[in-house]
Design a protein around this motif. Structure first.
Motif, mmCIF file in Angstrom:
data_model
loop_
_atom_site.group_PDB
_atom_site.id
_atom_site.type_symbol
_atom_site.label_atom_id
_atom_site.label_comp_id
_atom_site.label_asym_id
_atom_site.label_seq_id
_atom_site.Cartn_x
_atom_site.Cartn_y
_atom_site.Cartn_z
ATOM 1 N N VAL A 94 3.261 49.418 -15.154
ATOM 2 C CA VAL A 94 2.111 49.327 -14.256
ATOM 3 C C VAL A 94 1.896 50.715 -13.670
ATOM 4 C CG1 VAL A 94 1.141 48.255 -12.199
ATOM 5 C CG2 VAL A 94 2.642 46.931 -13.709
ATOM 6 N N PRO A 95 0.816 51.411 -14.038
ATOM 7 C CA PRO A 95 0.639 52.808 -13.610
ATOM 8 C C PRO A 95 0.412 52.942 -12.110
ATOM 9 C CG PRO A 95 -1.336 51.998 -14.717
ATOM 10 C CD PRO A 95 -0.297 50.933 -14.882
ATOM 11 N N LYS A 96 0.910 54.049 -11.542
ATOM 12 C CA LYS A 96 0.732 54.307 -10.104
ATOM 13 C C LYS A 96 -0.737 54.463 -9.750
ATOM 14 C CE LYS A 96 3.477 57.908 -9.971
ATOM 15 N NZ LYS A 96 4.165 57.900 -11.286
ATOM 16 N N ARG A 97 -1.532 54.975 -10.686
ATOM 17 C CA ARG A 97 -2.950 55.221 -10.397
ATOM 18 C C ARG A 97 -3.760 53.926 -10.289
ATOM 19 N NH1 ARG A 97 -1.698 56.984 -15.385
ATOM 20 N NH2 ARG A 97 -2.486 55.800 -17.175
ATOM 21 N N GLY A 126 -0.790 45.624 -4.817
ATOM 22 C CA GLY A 126 0.577 45.152 -4.621
ATOM 23 C C GLY A 126 1.460 45.413 -5.826
ATOM 24 N N GLY A 127 0.960 45.122 -7.014
ATOM 25 C CA GLY A 127 1.742 45.322 -8.218
ATOM 26 C C GLY A 127 2.029 46.790 -8.500
ATOM 27 N N SER A 128 1.029 47.637 -8.286
ATOM 28 C CA SER A 128 1.184 49.061 -8.546
ATOM 29 C C SER A 128 2.205 49.693 -7.606
ATOM 30 C CB SER A 128 -0.166 49.760 -8.401
ATOM 31 O OG SER A 128 -0.053 51.151 -8.607
ATOM 32 N N ILE A 129 2.096 49.396 -6.310
ATOM 33 C CA ILE A 129 3.040 49.954 -5.339
ATOM 34 C C ILE A 129 4.442 49.393 -5.554
ATOM 35 C CG2 ILE A 129 3.613 50.010 -2.875
ATOM 36 C CD1 ILE A 129 0.642 50.221 -2.279
ATOM 37 N N ALA A 130 4.529 48.100 -5.859
ATOM 38 C CA ALA A 130 5.834 47.480 -6.094
ATOM 39 C C ALA A 130 6.537 48.115 -7.287
ATOM 40 C CB ALA A 130 5.659 45.974 -6.314
ATOM 41 N N LYS A 131 5.797 48.360 -8.355
ATOM 42 C CA LYS A 131 6.383 48.984 -9.543
ATOM 43 C C LYS A 131 6.846 50.394 -9.240
ATOM 44 C CE LYS A 131 7.337 49.419 -13.959
ATOM 45 N NZ LYS A 131 8.450 48.680 -14.586
ATOM 46 N N TRP A 132 6.064 51.138 -8.495
ATOM 47 C CA TRP A 132 6.416 52.516 -8.161
ATOM 48 C C TRP A 132 7.686 52.576 -7.320
ATOM 49 C CZ3 TRP A 132 5.230 54.992 -3.126
ATOM 50 C CH2 TRP A 132 5.624 56.341 -3.103
ATOM 51 N N ILE A 133 7.769 51.722 -6.291
ATOM 52 C CA ILE A 133 8.946 51.743 -5.416
ATOM 53 C C ILE A 133 10.179 51.220 -6.155
ATOM 54 C CG2 ILE A 133 9.943 50.796 -3.290
ATOM 55 C CD1 ILE A 133 7.242 50.930 -2.002
ATOM 56 N N SER A 134 10.000 50.249 -7.040
ATOM 57 C CA SER A 134 11.146 49.756 -7.810
ATOM 58 C C SER A 134 11.714 50.847 -8.701
ATOM 59 C CB SER A 134 10.745 48.532 -8.647
ATOM 60 O OG SER A 134 9.870 48.903 -9.695
ATOM 61 N N SER A 135 10.849 51.726 -9.198
ATOM 62 C CA SER A 135 11.340 52.846 -10.007
ATOM 63 C C SER A 135 12.080 53.862 -9.142
ATOM 64 C CB SER A 135 10.175 53.530 -10.743
ATOM 65 O OG SER A 135 9.277 54.135 -9.829
#
Length: 435
Positions: A94-97, A126-135
């Motif tokens: 899920v890209p940050k952009r 929600g999905g984009s930010i969640a994926k970024w923080i999980s990384s």
């Protein structure tokens, strides 16, 4: 036994503490982003109210959105379906952009009059930010799935002010016919923190009221807390709500498929969609079906709020909103589907209340949640949403409406990435008979 007991309690305490520490910053960041989105969305809608001529620039806005996604969007173009697929089978990413891109393009859609919602934007944020923080936390695959699911809960709960409904929605929307509870606690924390964060920023949600008070009914000397005739009318109306949800999902997918088939120049697709929206508004002579449909552009406009009042909607208001939204989303403009579904459901409920001689505000509320339930295949979440938004007095009717609409909406839905484990509670007779 004592050692086993203390070990189990320690594991539970560790689980709660760990996920709280992970989810709180995720949900806080999502809540802040959703608050900014809601503020910009409110500004864009009211700015267009003051400058109606902006509608005529909708074709240019569509071209701009098309090239933004063509140049920078890539996989983000799939929106909510990308996030659902990533939870089911990680790998695409899920890209940050995705978050800033969907926020900006949704505001542009509403600024120029496109008929869309806000749930899709909040879920993608929600999905984009969640994926970024999980990384950043370097979480493994299983934990990343849970964080992504919690991101959906945070975005949904924050945008509508319904944290519990957001929790169940995130769990229920992934697979039709099955709910996995492994992410229940993280989703609950996320929904609550996201909602509180939006409120802390001073963003307020629209309030809806049901004026009807149930008096129950006496049968054979026993008092029932519900009127059976009203229950029958609810079931009839809910079947129609389900059919409306089916029509909406088919219309959105159908417009997109037909546009791609008939128009070979892709950037020209949103131009055609925008021209249809402009032409319909000119023919109908009023802008009621543009944008979100919550606030009134002028006194007497048909909105979700007005649908809760006698005479607050035209007979075919629900159909016009369905057409407007299908054309807007099907031709490439951005935004969610849920708020238009609220509009379609509440105005259809207003119409059916007149035909069935039923309470207007109650049937507007039933349509509000039931059409949403049918289109997203999330009847439990929508029942809880009804309780959070309208109170618990009519909880039984909310459940009847949502589950009836869910079954009458068929096997279709607005999210093509949803998995299914069986919507219909009937056995496979061909398999049992060995055929």
């Amino acid at each position: 036994m004592f050692k086993k007991f203390t070990s189990a309690q320690y594991s539970v305490l560790y689980y709660i503490t760990r996920w709280t520490l992970i989810i709180v910053p995720v949900a806080f960041a999502i809540g802040c982003m959703v608050a900014l989105f809601l503020w910009l969305l409110n500004w864009s809608i009211h700015y267009r109210f003051a400058h109606p001529w902006l509608l005529y620039l909708l074709p240019l806005a569509g071209v701009g959105i098309h090239f933004l996604y063509k140049l920078y969007g890539q996989s983000a173009e799939r929106g909510n379906n990308l996030i659902i697929d990533e939870i089911h089978k990680p790998g695409a990413g899920v890209p940050k952009r995705m978050a800033p891109l969907i926020l900006f393009t949704t505001v542009i859609t509403h600024l120029f009059g496109g008929s869309a919602g806000r749930e899709g934007t909040a879920v993608q944020i929600g999905g984009s930010i969640a994926k970024w923080i999980s990384s950043l936390f370097k979480l493994n695959e299983a934990d990343t799935r849970i964080v992504l699911t919690a991101g959906i809960a945070a975005g949904f709960g924050a945008v509508f002010g319904t944290p519990l409904a957001g929790t169940i929605f995130a769990l229920e929307v992934l697979t039709i016919g099955r709910i996995k509870y492994d992410a229940l606690l993280p989703c609950l924390i996320a929904g609550f923190i996201g909602d509180v964060t939006v409120s802390a920023w001073g963003i307020h949600h629209t309030l809806y009221h049901i004026t009807y008070v149930s008096k129950g009914q006496d049968i054979f000397g026993h008092h029932l807390g519900i009127n059976l005739l009203l229950l029958l009318k609810t079931a009839i109306a809910s079947a129609i709500f389900g059919l409306a949800a089916f029509a909406f999902a088919k219309a959105v997918h159908g417009v997109k498929t037909l546009s791609l088939r008939l128009i070979k120049i892709q950037w020209f697709i949103p131009v055609c969609g925008a021209c249809i929206i402009i032409a319909l508004t000119f023919i109908l002579g009023k802008p009621d079906y543009l944008s979100l449909g919550v606030d009134a552009q002028y006194p007497g406009a048909v909105t979700i709020v007005s649908a809760f009042q006698q005479g607050g909607a035209d007979f075919l208001s629900w159909l016009w909103k369905l057409v407007y939204t299908a054309v807007t989303l099907g031709t490439g403009f951005k935004g969610g589907e849920v708020t238009p579904l609220f509009y379609i459901g509440s105005t259809l409920g207003n119409t059916l209340a007149g035909l069935l001689n039923a309470p207007v505000s109650l049937f507007a509320a039933l349509g509000f949640i039931a059409v949403f339930a049918g289109a997203t295949n999330t009847p439990l979440a929508c029942t809880i949403m009804g309780i959070e938004l309208f109170g618990s007095e009519h909880a039984l009717l909310f459940a009847v409406a949502c589950f009836t609409a869910y079954y009458f909406s068929g096997d279709t839905g607005i999210y093509t990435a949803q998995r299914t484990e069986g919507k219909w509670p009937r056995p496979n007779y061909r398999q049992e008979e060995g055929l």
